[in-house]
Scaffold this motif. Sequence first.
Motif, PDB file in Angstrom:
ATOM      1  N   GLY A 181      58.777  57.841 -22.403  1.00  0.00           N
ATOM      2  CA  GLY A 181      58.799  57.172 -23.689  1.00  0.00           C
ATOM      3  C   GLY A 181      57.770  56.069 -23.743  1.00  0.00           C
ATOM      4  N   ILE A 182      57.771  55.332 -24.843  1.00  0.00           N
ATOM      5  CA  ILE A 182      56.833  54.224 -25.003  1.00  0.00           C
ATOM      6  C   ILE A 182      57.591  52.933 -25.269  1.00  0.00           C
ATOM      7  CG2 ILE A 182      55.034  55.753 -25.903  1.00  0.00           C
ATOM      8  CD1 ILE A 182      55.574  54.460 -28.695  1.00  0.00           C
ATOM      9  N   ALA A 183      56.993  51.842 -24.803  1.00  0.00           N
ATOM     10  CA  ALA A 183      57.508  50.509 -25.107  1.00  0.00           C
ATOM     11  C   ALA A 183      56.532  49.847 -26.063  1.00  0.00           C
ATOM     12  CB  ALA A 183      57.655  49.681 -23.832  1.00  0.00           C
ATOM     13  N   VAL A 184      57.057  49.270 -27.120  1.00  0.00           N
ATOM     14  CA  VAL A 184      56.210  48.639 -28.127  1.00  0.00           C
ATOM     15  C   VAL A 184      56.708  47.239 -28.443  1.00  0.00           C
ATOM     16  CG1 VAL A 184      55.552  50.847 -29.181  1.00  0.00           C
ATOM     17  CG2 VAL A 184      57.521  49.591 -30.076  1.00  0.00           C
ATOM     18  N   VAL A 185      55.792  46.421 -28.885  1.00  0.00           N
ATOM     19  CA  VAL A 185      56.126  45.075 -29.344  1.00  0.00           C
ATOM     20  C   VAL A 185      55.663  44.945 -30.793  1.00  0.00           C
ATOM     21  CG1 VAL A 185      55.966  42.596 -28.896  1.00  0.00           C
ATOM     22  CG2 VAL A 185      55.736  44.208 -26.999  1.00  0.00           C
ATOM     23  N   THR A 186      54.368  44.739 -30.968  1.00  0.00           N
ATOM     24  CA  THR A 186      53.787  44.473 -32.279  1.00  0.00           C
ATOM     25  C   THR A 186      54.023  45.598 -33.275  1.00  0.00           C
ATOM     26  OG1 THR A 186      52.078  43.149 -31.212  1.00  0.00           O
ATOM     27  CG2 THR A 186      51.648  43.835 -33.469  1.00  0.00           C
ATOM     28  N   ALA A 187      53.993  46.840 -32.808  1.00  0.00           N
ATOM     29  CA  ALA A 187      54.131  47.995 -33.702  1.00  0.00           C
ATOM     30  C   ALA A 187      55.425  47.972 -34.496  1.00  0.00           C
ATOM     31  CB  ALA A 187      54.036  49.298 -32.906  1.00  0.00           C
ATOM     32  N   ILE A 188      56.424  47.277 -33.970  1.00  0.00           N
ATOM     33  CA  ILE A 188      57.692  47.133 -34.700  1.00  0.00           C
ATOM     34  C   ILE A 188      57.904  45.689 -35.139  1.00  0.00           C
ATOM     35  CG2 ILE A 188      60.213  47.174 -34.489  1.00  0.00           C
ATOM     36  CD1 ILE A 188      59.966  49.703 -32.838  1.00  0.00           C
ATOM     37  N   MET A 189      57.715  44.744 -34.233  1.00  0.00           N
ATOM     38  CA  MET A 189      58.029  43.349 -34.537  1.00  0.00           C
ATOM     39  C   MET A 189      57.182  42.785 -35.667  1.00  0.00           C
ATOM     40  SD  MET A 189      60.580  42.700 -32.570  1.00  0.00           S
ATOM     41  CE  MET A 189      60.743  41.009 -33.144  1.00  0.00           C
ATOM     42  N   LYS A 190      55.945  43.263 -35.804  1.00  0.00           N
ATOM     43  CA  LYS A 190      55.052  42.754 -36.848  1.00  0.00           C
ATOM     44  C   LYS A 190      54.922  43.710 -38.030  1.00  0.00           C
ATOM     45  CE  LYS A 190      54.107  39.208 -34.241  1.00  0.00           C
ATOM     46  NZ  LYS A 190      54.688  37.873 -34.515  1.00  0.00           N
ATOM     47  N   SER A 191      55.716  44.751 -38.020  1.00  0.00           N
ATOM     48  CA  SER A 191      55.649  45.731 -39.108  1.00  0.00           C
ATOM     49  C   SER A 191      56.283  45.180 -40.384  1.00  0.00           C
ATOM     50  CB  SER A 191      56.364  47.016 -38.691  1.00  0.00           C
ATOM     51  OG  SER A 191      56.480  47.907 -39.780  1.00  0.00           O
ATOM     52  N   GLU A 192      55.758  45.599 -41.533  1.00  0.00           N
ATOM     53  CA  GLU A 192      56.356  45.200 -42.806  1.00  0.00           C
ATOM     54  C   GLU A 192      57.691  45.897 -43.023  1.00  0.00           C
ATOM     55  OE1 GLU A 192      53.643  45.836 -45.987  1.00  0.00           O
ATOM     56  OE2 GLU A 192      52.174  44.372 -45.268  1.00  0.00           O
ATOM     57  N   ASN A 193      57.878  47.042 -42.354  1.00  0.00           N
ATOM     58  CA  ASN A 193      59.135  47.782 -42.460  1.00  0.00           C
ATOM     59  C   ASN A 193      59.536  48.243 -41.059  1.00  0.00           C
ATOM     60  OD1 ASN A 193      61.247  49.636 -42.925  1.00  0.00           O
ATOM     61  ND2 ASN A 193      60.413  50.192 -44.930  1.00  0.00           N
ATOM     62  N   PRO A 194      60.213  47.376 -40.293  1.00  0.00           N
ATOM     63  CA  PRO A 194      60.553  47.694 -38.908  1.00  0.00           C
ATOM     64  C   PRO A 194      61.393  48.960 -38.751  1.00  0.00           C
ATOM     65  CG  PRO A 194      60.896  45.366 -39.361  1.00  0.00           C
ATOM     66  CD  PRO A 194      60.646  46.032 -40.677  1.00  0.00           C
ATOM     67  N   ARG A 195      62.280  49.191 -39.708  1.00  0.00           N
ATOM     68  CA  ARG A 195      63.134  50.381 -39.617  1.00  0.00           C
ATOM     69  C   ARG A 195      62.307  51.656 -39.696  1.00  0.00           C
ATOM     70  NH1 ARG A 195      65.798  54.066 -42.757  1.00  0.00           N
ATOM     71  NH2 ARG A 195      67.906  54.661 -42.072  1.00  0.00           N
TER      72      ARG A 195
END
Length: 213
Positions: A181-195
Motif C-alpha cells: 500500500g501507500i502512505a500519504v500525508v499532503t495528498a489527503i491532509m491538504k486536499s479540498e475534499n479529504p473524503r
Amino acid sequence: MKNLDLTLYLVTDSTGMQEKDFLYIVQQACEGGVTIVQLREKEKSGLEYFKLAEKVKEVTDKYNIPLIIDDRVDIALAVDAAGVHVGQSDIPVFAARKLLGKDKIVGATAKTVPQAQKAKEEGADYLGVGAIYPTTTKVVTVITEVATLNDIVRQTNVPVVAIGGLNASNMYVLYDSMAQGIAVVTAIMKSENPREAAKSLKQMVVGNFRRKQ
C-alpha cells in the motif's frame, strides 16, 4: 504476523490547522477509506500530544481503523492505541516491542535492506519504506528507489508500505512493485475534499497494485 491492511495509510499533519478542522479531515479520510492512521506530532508537548491522540482515537475507533502513534510509545500506551511507528532515530524496535507487548503493532522506517532486516529481527510488524519522492513534510529527503523497496520485501517477507511524496499523479511508479500500500500525508491532509481524495487513492491502489506477496 498480524493481519494488517496497509492499502491506504494516512500520516497526519496538523501544521497550521485548528484542532476542529484537523479532526474533521481525519474523520473525512476515515469515511473515504483509509485503512490505518498514524498520528504524527513533532512539535506538541507530551500533554498536547496525549489530548489530541485521545480525540483522534475516538474518530478512528468509530470506523474500526487502527491508530498508530508516531515515535511516542508512552502516548500509544496511555491512549491504548493499536501501536507505534518508530524511525531510525527513535526508540529501537526491540525496545518498543518490549514496552508494548506482543499484541500491539510496531512499525518501523527502513530505507535499506540492512535496516529492514534489523527491524524484522527486533519484531517489526510492517515497514514504511521511502521516501519514494521528495516530500514537503521534511527539510531533507533521502530518496529510496522502488527496486530497493522490492529487495526489502524479498529479503524480509515483512509487509511494506511505500511513503514519501506520493499522490494520485505519481503513484504509478509503484504499480509493479511489491508494496502492500501507500502512505500519504499532503495528498489527503491538504486536499479540498479529504473524503474523495482518500476514496480515489484507495481505488487506485486496489485497482493497480500487483500484490506479489
